[in-house]
Design a protein around this motif. Structure first.
Motif, mmCIF file in Angstrom:
data_model
loop_
_atom_site.group_PDB
_atom_site.id
_atom_site.type_symbol
_atom_site.label_atom_id
_atom_site.label_comp_id
_atom_site.label_asym_id
_atom_site.label_seq_id
_atom_site.Cartn_x
_atom_site.Cartn_y
_atom_site.Cartn_z
ATOM 1 N N SER A 1 3.413 31.229 -1.777
ATOM 2 C CA SER A 1 3.800 31.072 -0.375
ATOM 3 C C SER A 1 5.004 30.149 -0.231
ATOM 4 O O SER A 1 5.676 30.173 0.814
ATOM 5 C CB SER A 1 2.626 30.534 0.449
ATOM 6 N N ASP A 2 5.270 29.339 -1.211
ATOM 7 C CA ASP A 2 6.458 28.496 -1.262
ATOM 8 C C ASP A 2 7.057 28.609 -2.654
ATOM 9 O O ASP A 2 6.375 28.948 -3.639
ATOM 10 C CB ASP A 2 6.120 27.027 -0.960
ATOM 11 N N HIS A 3 8.332 28.256 -2.771
ATOM 12 C CA HIS A 3 9.015 28.217 -4.067
ATOM 13 C C HIS A 3 9.690 26.860 -4.213
ATOM 14 O O HIS A 3 10.508 26.484 -3.367
ATOM 15 C CB HIS A 3 10.059 29.338 -4.162
ATOM 16 N N PHE A 4 9.318 26.159 -5.262
ATOM 17 C CA PHE A 4 9.939 24.868 -5.539
ATOM 18 C C PHE A 4 9.750 24.522 -7.012
ATOM 19 O O PHE A 4 8.964 25.168 -7.733
ATOM 20 C CB PHE A 4 9.376 23.765 -4.627
ATOM 21 N N THR A 5 10.436 23.487 -7.448
ATOM 22 C CA THR A 5 10.376 23.054 -8.844
ATOM 23 C C THR A 5 10.118 21.544 -8.887
ATOM 24 O O THR A 5 10.724 20.783 -8.125
ATOM 25 C CB THR A 5 11.693 23.353 -9.586
ATOM 26 N N GLU A 6 9.250 21.171 -9.797
ATOM 27 C CA GLU A 6 8.991 19.742 -10.007
ATOM 28 C C GLU A 6 9.287 19.401 -11.469
ATOM 29 O O GLU A 6 8.924 20.152 -12.374
ATOM 30 C CB GLU A 6 7.545 19.399 -9.658
ATOM 31 N N ARG A 7 9.949 18.253 -11.662
ATOM 32 C CA ARG A 7 10.366 17.842 -12.999
ATOM 33 C C ARG A 7 9.503 16.668 -13.489
ATOM 34 O O ARG A 7 9.212 15.743 -12.735
ATOM 35 C CB ARG A 7 11.841 17.442 -12.995
ATOM 36 N N TYR A 8 9.126 16.769 -14.803
ATOM 37 C CA TYR A 8 8.349 15.707 -15.446
ATOM 38 C C TYR A 8 9.140 15.187 -16.656
ATOM 39 O O TYR A 8 9.760 15.971 -17.391
ATOM 40 C CB TYR A 8 6.994 16.224 -15.900
ATOM 41 N N VAL A 9 9.092 13.861 -16.829
ATOM 42 C CA VAL A 9 9.848 13.230 -17.922
ATOM 43 C C VAL A 9 8.893 12.417 -18.805
ATOM 44 O O VAL A 9 7.826 11.971 -18.339
ATOM 45 C CB VAL A 9 10.973 12.322 -17.377
ATOM 46 N N ARG A 10 9.297 12.253 -20.057
ATOM 47 C CA ARG A 10 8.460 11.520 -21.019
ATOM 48 C C ARG A 10 8.687 10.024 -20.865
ATOM 49 O O ARG A 10 9.813 9.537 -20.872
ATOM 50 C CB ARG A 10 8.804 11.977 -22.456
ATOM 51 N N ARG A 11 7.585 9.293 -20.718
ATOM 52 C CA ARG A 11 7.597 7.834 -20.694
ATOM 53 C C ARG A 11 6.543 7.352 -21.680
ATOM 54 O O ARG A 11 5.350 7.349 -21.375
ATOM 55 C CB ARG A 11 7.283 7.306 -19.289
ATOM 56 N N GLY A 12 6.982 6.974 -22.883
ATOM 57 C CA GLY A 12 6.028 6.579 -23.921
ATOM 58 C C GLY A 12 5.184 7.758 -24.351
ATOM 59 O O GLY A 12 5.704 8.794 -24.776
ATOM 60 N N ASP A 13 3.878 7.616 -24.192
ATOM 61 C CA ASP A 13 2.955 8.690 -24.583
ATOM 62 C C ASP A 13 2.544 9.563 -23.402
ATOM 63 O O ASP A 13 1.551 10.303 -23.494
ATOM 64 C CB ASP A 13 1.693 8.092 -25.228
ATOM 65 N N LYS A 14 3.273 9.493 -22.289
ATOM 66 C CA LYS A 14 2.900 10.266 -21.109
ATOM 67 C C LYS A 14 4.109 11.004 -20.536
ATOM 68 O O LYS A 14 5.247 10.542 -20.642
ATOM 69 C CB LYS A 14 2.337 9.348 -20.013
ATOM 70 N N PHE A 15 3.812 12.152 -19.919
ATOM 71 C CA PHE A 15 4.783 12.807 -19.052
ATOM 72 C C PHE A 15 4.422 12.421 -17.610
ATOM 73 O O PHE A 15 3.246 12.546 -17.209
ATOM 74 C CB PHE A 15 4.739 14.332 -19.206
#
Length: 308
Positions: free
Chosen positions: A281-295
């Motif tokens: 119903s919607d179109h979007f993008t979310e970005r995740y980045v690495r910080r240590g042992d986590k995204f």
């Protein structure tokens, strides 16, 4: 020497083989002629006397040595020489059998047997729940084998979650030995399911990453998520659990707007970042980045409005 003594001596020489019969006759005639006064040839007489003297000496020597002499052993025949040969090289030791020589399916079976004492399934009790555990996959990280298992709860409630287990093993001949285990490491899905879908991704980080999808539905709302666990050589690392889907269709009545979001991980940059591309119903993008042992999300996620 009188004639009788001379004849006896002559007979002894013939008996001993020192005189032939013809020589014996010649000498006998000479002795008899000398006794009769017949002349003889001086040269022949001297030769005869010399011969008798030598013969007598030989006989006398034989008489003196024979009683005490020890028999001389015949000369030993020389032994045939044998050519020195180099020792044969020792047979090479056979290599120890290795579990890595087994097929992929056989390795998986042996790893599960080492972890649970069974080849197909096992039960695990934790926090009042009984899980049925089955082998799922085997990954090699260097010289370690990583066994992944699916742990589900039969007849579970909608809020009960299964899990994916992680076990680290090392080869031990044609078997495995368990080093460490995390039987409920990666969060699963509701209704006791270990995961709705899962896979191994090699594009997100240095080592293989387990990507497990799960979900929960309550009061007409559906939230979905993806959990990422990296299989490092030392231990598994949970990189995070991220919302990737949402629907409120079950809570809406006729005519009300419905929200349906379906997200997928895209555009990974190994060890650094990825995006969740959402459609529906919607179109979007979310970005995740690495910080240590986590995204972690680069910005506040829109899913947090609905799935917390």
């Amino acid at each position: 020497m009188d004639r009788i003594t001379a004849l006896e001596r002559l007979a002894q020489l013939r008996s001993s083989g020192n005189l032939s019969d013809s020589e014996f006759e010649v000498e006998k005639q000479r002795i008899l002629a000398a006794a009769d006064g017949r002349p003889r040839s001086p040269r022949r007489g001297r030769l005869a006397l010399a011969g008798l003297a030598l013969a007598g000496t030989a006989v006398a020597a034989g008489w003196m040595l024979a009683p005490d002499a020890e028999p001389v052993a015949p000369a030993a025949k020389p032994r045939p020489t044998t050519k020195a040969t180099s020792p044969l090289p020792a047979a090479a030791a056979e290599p120890e059998p290795s579990v890595r020589e087994l097929s992929t399916q056989e390795q998986l079976t042996e790893a599960f047997r080492a972890a649970y004492g069974s080849r197909k399934s096992a039960t695990l009790k934790r926090d009042g729940s009984t899980y049925v555990v089955r082998p799922a996959s085997l990954e090699w990280i260097g010289d370690k084998a990583v066994l992944l298992t699916l742990a589900g709860i039969p007849d579970a409630c909608h809020g009960c979650s299964g899990a994916i287990g992680v076990h680290y093993l090392v080869p031990a001949g044609k078997n495995f030995a368990v080093q460490e285990r995390w039987p409920l490491f990666v969060p699963g899905s509701s209704w006791g399911e270990p995961a709705t879908e899962w896979s191994i991704r090699r594009d997100l980080s240095t080592y293989p990453v387990v990507a497990s999808e799960g979900g929960h539905m309550g009061q007409g709302y559906l939230c979905q998520w993806t959990s990422l666990a990296e299989l490092t050589p030392a231990r598994p690392v949970l990189l995070g659990t991220f919302s990737t889907g949402f629907s409120d269709e079950g809570a809406r009545v006729d005519g009300e707007a419905v929200t349906n979001w379906d997200g997928r991980i895209t555009k990974p940059v190994r060890g650094r970042s990825f995006q969740i591309a959402v459609s529906g119903s919607d179109h979007f993008t979310e970005r995740y980045v690495r910080r240590g042992d986590k995204f972690v999300p680069a910005h506040t996620s829109r899913f947090s409005e609905h799935c917390g």
